[in-house]
Design a protein around this motif. Structure first.
Motif, PDB file in Angstrom:
ATOM      1  N   VAL A  46       0.853  -1.190   0.000  1.00 52.38           N
ATOM      2  CA  VAL A  46       0.000   0.000   0.000  1.00 52.38           C
ATOM      3  C   VAL A  46       0.889   1.240   0.000  1.00 52.38           C
ATOM      4  O   VAL A  46       1.795   1.365   0.821  1.00 52.38           O
ATOM      5  CB  VAL A  46      -0.920   0.018   1.235  1.00 52.38           C
ATOM      6  CG1 VAL A  46      -1.773   1.288   1.240  1.00 52.38           C
ATOM      7  CG2 VAL A  46      -1.799  -1.224   1.269  1.00 52.38           C
ATOM      8  N   LYS A  47       0.628   2.148  -0.942  1.00 54.66           N
ATOM      9  CA  LYS A  47       1.417   3.378  -1.035  1.00 54.66           C
ATOM     10  C   LYS A  47       0.509   4.604  -0.950  1.00 54.66           C
ATOM     11  O   LYS A  47       0.755   5.628  -1.583  1.00 54.66           O
ATOM     12  CB  LYS A  47       2.200   3.367  -2.354  1.00 54.66           C
ATOM     13  CG  LYS A  47       3.127   2.167  -2.475  1.00 54.66           C
ATOM     14  CD  LYS A  47       3.587   1.927  -3.899  1.00 54.66           C
ATOM     15  CE  LYS A  47       4.508   3.008  -4.398  1.00 54.66           C
ATOM     16  NZ  LYS A  47       5.003   2.695  -5.766  1.00 54.66           N
ATOM     17  N   ASP A  48      -0.550   4.461  -0.145  1.00 52.66           N
ATOM     18  CA  ASP A  48      -1.573   5.492  -0.055  1.00 52.66           C
ATOM     19  C   ASP A  48      -2.302   5.323   1.274  1.00 52.66           C
ATOM     20  O   ASP A  48      -1.960   4.443   2.069  1.00 52.66           O
ATOM     21  CB  ASP A  48      -2.559   5.342  -1.223  1.00 52.66           C
ATOM     22  CG  ASP A  48      -3.120   6.660  -1.688  1.00 52.66           C
ATOM     23  OD1 ASP A  48      -3.182   7.602  -0.888  1.00 52.66           O
ATOM     24  OD2 ASP A  48      -3.514   6.746  -2.872  1.00 52.66           O
ATOM     25  N   LYS A  49      -3.315   6.128   1.504  1.00 54.55           N
ATOM     26  CA  LYS A  49      -4.112   6.043   2.719  1.00 54.55           C
ATOM     27  C   LYS A  49      -5.581   5.951   2.353  1.00 54.55           C
ATOM     28  O   LYS A  49      -6.037   6.663   1.456  1.00 54.55           O
ATOM     29  CB  LYS A  49      -3.871   7.274   3.602  1.00 54.55           C
ATOM     30  CG  LYS A  49      -4.606   7.260   4.934  1.00 54.55           C
ATOM     31  CD  LYS A  49      -4.253   8.494   5.750  1.00 54.55           C
ATOM     32  CE  LYS A  49      -4.970   8.466   7.099  1.00 54.55           C
ATOM     33  NZ  LYS A  49      -4.621   9.670   7.916  1.00 54.55           N
ATOM     34  N   VAL A  81      -6.089   1.516   5.742  1.00 54.68           N
ATOM     35  CA  VAL A  81      -4.680   1.237   5.463  1.00 54.68           C
ATOM     36  C   VAL A  81      -3.919   2.547   5.329  1.00 54.68           C
ATOM     37  O   VAL A  81      -4.491   3.605   5.056  1.00 54.68           O
ATOM     38  CB  VAL A  81      -4.505   0.401   4.178  1.00 54.68           C
ATOM     39  CG1 VAL A  81      -5.033  -1.012   4.374  1.00 54.68           C
ATOM     40  CG2 VAL A  81      -5.186   1.075   2.983  1.00 54.68           C
ATOM     41  N   GLU A  82      -2.592   2.448   5.502  1.00 52.32           N
ATOM     42  CA  GLU A  82      -1.710   3.595   5.348  1.00 52.32           C
ATOM     43  C   GLU A  82      -0.490   3.195   4.524  1.00 52.32           C
ATOM     44  O   GLU A  82      -0.242   2.011   4.297  1.00 52.32           O
ATOM     45  CB  GLU A  82      -1.277   4.124   6.721  1.00 52.32           C
ATOM     46  CG  GLU A  82      -2.429   4.664   7.558  1.00 52.32           C
ATOM     47  CD  GLU A  82      -1.940   5.302   8.845  1.00 52.32           C
ATOM     48  OE1 GLU A  82      -0.731   5.206   9.147  1.00 52.32           O
ATOM     49  OE2 GLU A  82      -2.780   5.900   9.554  1.00 52.32           O
ATOM     50  N   PHE A  83       0.273   4.182   4.115  1.00 54.97           N
ATOM     51  CA  PHE A  83       1.474   3.950   3.321  1.00 54.97           C
ATOM     52  C   PHE A  83       2.398   2.975   4.049  1.00 54.97           C
ATOM     53  O   PHE A  83       2.703   3.140   5.221  1.00 54.97           O
ATOM     54  CB  PHE A  83       2.198   5.274   3.095  1.00 54.97           C
ATOM     55  CG  PHE A  83       3.315   5.186   2.084  1.00 54.97           C
ATOM     56  CD1 PHE A  83       3.110   5.582   0.778  1.00 54.97           C
ATOM     57  CD2 PHE A  83       4.563   4.683   2.442  1.00 54.97           C
ATOM     58  CE1 PHE A  83       4.131   5.497  -0.162  1.00 54.97           C
ATOM     59  CE2 PHE A  83       5.593   4.591   1.508  1.00 54.97           C
ATOM     60  CZ  PHE A  83       5.368   4.994   0.207  1.00 54.97           C
ATOM     61  N   GLN A 109      -6.931  -1.185  -7.087  1.00 59.31           N
ATOM     62  CA  GLN A 109      -6.724   0.261  -7.011  1.00 59.31           C
ATOM     63  C   GLN A 109      -8.042   1.017  -7.161  1.00 59.31           C
ATOM     64  O   GLN A 109      -8.322   1.958  -6.417  1.00 59.31           O
ATOM     65  CB  GLN A 109      -5.731   0.700  -8.095  1.00 59.31           C
ATOM     66  CG  GLN A 109      -4.300   0.311  -7.782  1.00 59.31           C
ATOM     67  CD  GLN A 109      -3.338   0.650  -8.906  1.00 59.31           C
ATOM     68  OE1 GLN A 109      -3.689   0.558 -10.089  1.00 59.31           O
ATOM     69  NE2 GLN A 109      -2.135   1.040  -8.570  1.00 59.31           N
ATOM     70  N   ARG A 110      -8.856   0.578  -8.121  1.00 55.21           N
ATOM     71  CA  ARG A 110     -10.133   1.264  -8.336  1.00 55.21           C
ATOM     72  C   ARG A 110     -11.130   0.931  -7.222  1.00 55.21           C
ATOM     73  O   ARG A 110     -11.826   1.810  -6.712  1.00 55.21           O
ATOM     74  CB  ARG A 110     -10.710   0.883  -9.700  1.00 55.21           C
ATOM     75  CG  ARG A 110     -11.960   1.687 -10.033  1.00 55.21           C
ATOM     76  CD  ARG A 110     -12.253   1.740 -11.510  1.00 55.21           C
ATOM     77  NE  ARG A 110     -13.377   2.629 -11.783  1.00 55.21           N
ATOM     78  CZ  ARG A 110     -13.284   3.947 -11.891  1.00 55.21           C
ATOM     79  NH1 ARG A 110     -12.122   4.532 -11.758  1.00 55.21           N
ATOM     80  NH2 ARG A 110     -14.354   4.692 -12.136  1.00 55.21           N
ATOM     81  N   ASN A 277      -7.629   6.486  -8.340  1.00 55.43           N
ATOM     82  CA  ASN A 277      -7.183   5.167  -7.878  1.00 55.43           C
ATOM     83  C   ASN A 277      -6.229   5.258  -6.692  1.00 55.43           C
ATOM     84  O   ASN A 277      -5.377   6.143  -6.632  1.00 55.43           O
ATOM     85  CB  ASN A 277      -6.477   4.418  -9.011  1.00 55.43           C
ATOM     86  CG  ASN A 277      -7.456   3.854 -10.013  1.00 55.43           C
ATOM     87  OD1 ASN A 277      -8.666   3.972  -9.876  1.00 55.43           O
ATOM     88  ND2 ASN A 277      -6.929   3.226 -11.053  1.00 55.43           N
ATOM     89  N   MET A 278      -6.385   4.326  -5.754  1.00 55.17           N
ATOM     90  CA  MET A 278      -5.438   4.213  -4.668  1.00 55.17           C
ATOM     91  C   MET A 278      -4.126   3.641  -5.205  1.00 55.17           C
ATOM     92  O   MET A 278      -4.151   2.749  -6.050  1.00 55.17           O
ATOM     93  CB  MET A 278      -5.992   3.309  -3.557  1.00 55.17           C
ATOM     94  CG  MET A 278      -5.040   3.167  -2.368  1.00 55.17           C
ATOM     95  SD  MET A 278      -5.661   2.048  -1.086  1.00 55.17           S
ATOM     96  CE  MET A 278      -6.901   3.104  -0.313  1.00 55.17           C
ATOM     97  N   ASP A 279      -3.013   4.148  -4.699  1.00 53.80           N
ATOM     98  CA  ASP A 279      -1.704   3.708  -5.179  1.00 53.80           C
ATOM     99  C   ASP A 279      -1.305   2.394  -4.478  1.00 53.80           C
ATOM    100  O   ASP A 279      -1.058   2.380  -3.278  1.00 53.80           O
ATOM    101  CB  ASP A 279      -0.668   4.792  -4.888  1.00 53.80           C
ATOM    102  CG  ASP A 279       0.656   4.554  -5.616  1.00 53.80           C
ATOM    103  OD1 ASP A 279       0.761   3.540  -6.327  1.00 53.80           O
ATOM    104  OD2 ASP A 279       1.563   5.391  -5.466  1.00 53.80           O
TER     105      ASP A 279
END
Length: 285
Positions: A46-49, A81-83, A109-110, A277-279
């Motif tokens: 996960v590279k996003d929040k 979730v977090e980075f 991601q979507r 999209n979430m990274d």
């Protein structure tokens, strides 16, 4: 609403068609440089929040590509979730992991972006009796994924498609010759074809609400682009005759005010058509 069997069939079609589209006659990049005996392991990073969604979908994709792949999950669908978080590990054939990679990422991601936005709207409605609904404003071919993501985010699904519920909107009403005629024709059609479908009727103003209420058997009235004041009046007029739904340009700044008018549902196409999209990435470990 569609049955679990219908929903599963939709997911199966999405996966089958996506693999056909992406893999074709073979993943030649992997076939060229990775032996078919090679095994490996990858992590979903996960590279996003936000809210993760699509873990269940990823499992279905990996199973479709290679039933011998093993998935170890650390985070469940619907959890924040977090980075830096790792959602799961997948192990087995390196070629199989690579073949499934892009579909897993595209889907997750979507789905995660939709679940995150839906969850945000759900929190804005906390303390009210109003539920957030999606719409048919979805990406062609992957509606099942997007509606699944709305549920994961805490929202509710509207009708899935044109076949599982009747919604008489402005064009139906105008083409049919008016609200009453549209309702009568619909009810006759459903009876003649032995169809048990709920009927939603769109109202553009308070006078149309009054007209709709002259007919029995209406499941829900959709208040389209009503002001706050007219929404409150409509809810009072309708009472417990049927359910109410607000729609039309409602955003994060206005959603709470519409809920406080007393509607049962608020529908928003933005849950699925206006997201980023979430990274996420799948990395070898």
């Amino acid at each position: 609403m569609i049955s679990e069997e219908q929903f599963k069939a939709e997911l199966d079609l999405i996966i089958k068609n996506a693999i056909r589209e992406d893999v074709g006659d073979g993943d030649h990049s992997s076939l060229a440089c990775i032996p078919d005996t090679a095994v490996g392991r990858a992590k979903l990073l996960v590279k996003d929040k936000g809210i993760i969604a699509g873990i269940g979908f990823a499992k279905k994709v990996f199973e479709y590509v290679d039933g011998e792949l093993e998935i170890e999950t650390f985070i469940k669908d619907g959890e924040p979730v977090e980075f830096g978080d790792v959602a799961f590990h997948v192990s087995g054939s390196s070629q199989s992991i690579l073949k499934a990679e892009r579909l897993v990422l595209n889907g997750m991601q979507r789905m995660s972006a939709i679940a995150t936005k839906t969850n945000y709207f759900v929190k804005l409605l906390e303390g009210t009796q109003t539920k957030i609904l999606d719409t048919r404003k979805t990406t062609p071919g992957i509606r099942a994924l997007e509606k699944w993501a709305v549920k994961i985010g805490g929202g509710e699904n509207h009708r899935f498609a044109l076949y599982d519920m009747v919604m008489l909107k402005d064009n139906h009403i105008d083409f049919a010759g008016g609200i009453t005629k549209a309702i009568e024709k619909t009810q006759n059609y459903l009876e003649e074809n032995s169809l048990d479908l709920k009927i939603i009727v769109e109202a553009r103003n308070l006078e149309e609400v009054k007209t709709i209420l002259k007919s029995d058997g209406i499941y829900r009235i959709l208040l389209d682009n009503f002001s706050f004041e007219d929404t409150r009046k409509a809810v009072k007029l309708i009472g417990d005759r049927c359910l109410t739904e607000s729609s039309g340009g409602i955003n994060e700044e206005t959603i709470r005010k519409y809920a406080e008018c007393g509607v049962n549902f608020i529908s928003s196409g933005a849950l699925t058509h206006s997201i980023y999209n979430m990274d996420l990435s799948l990395k070898a470990v």
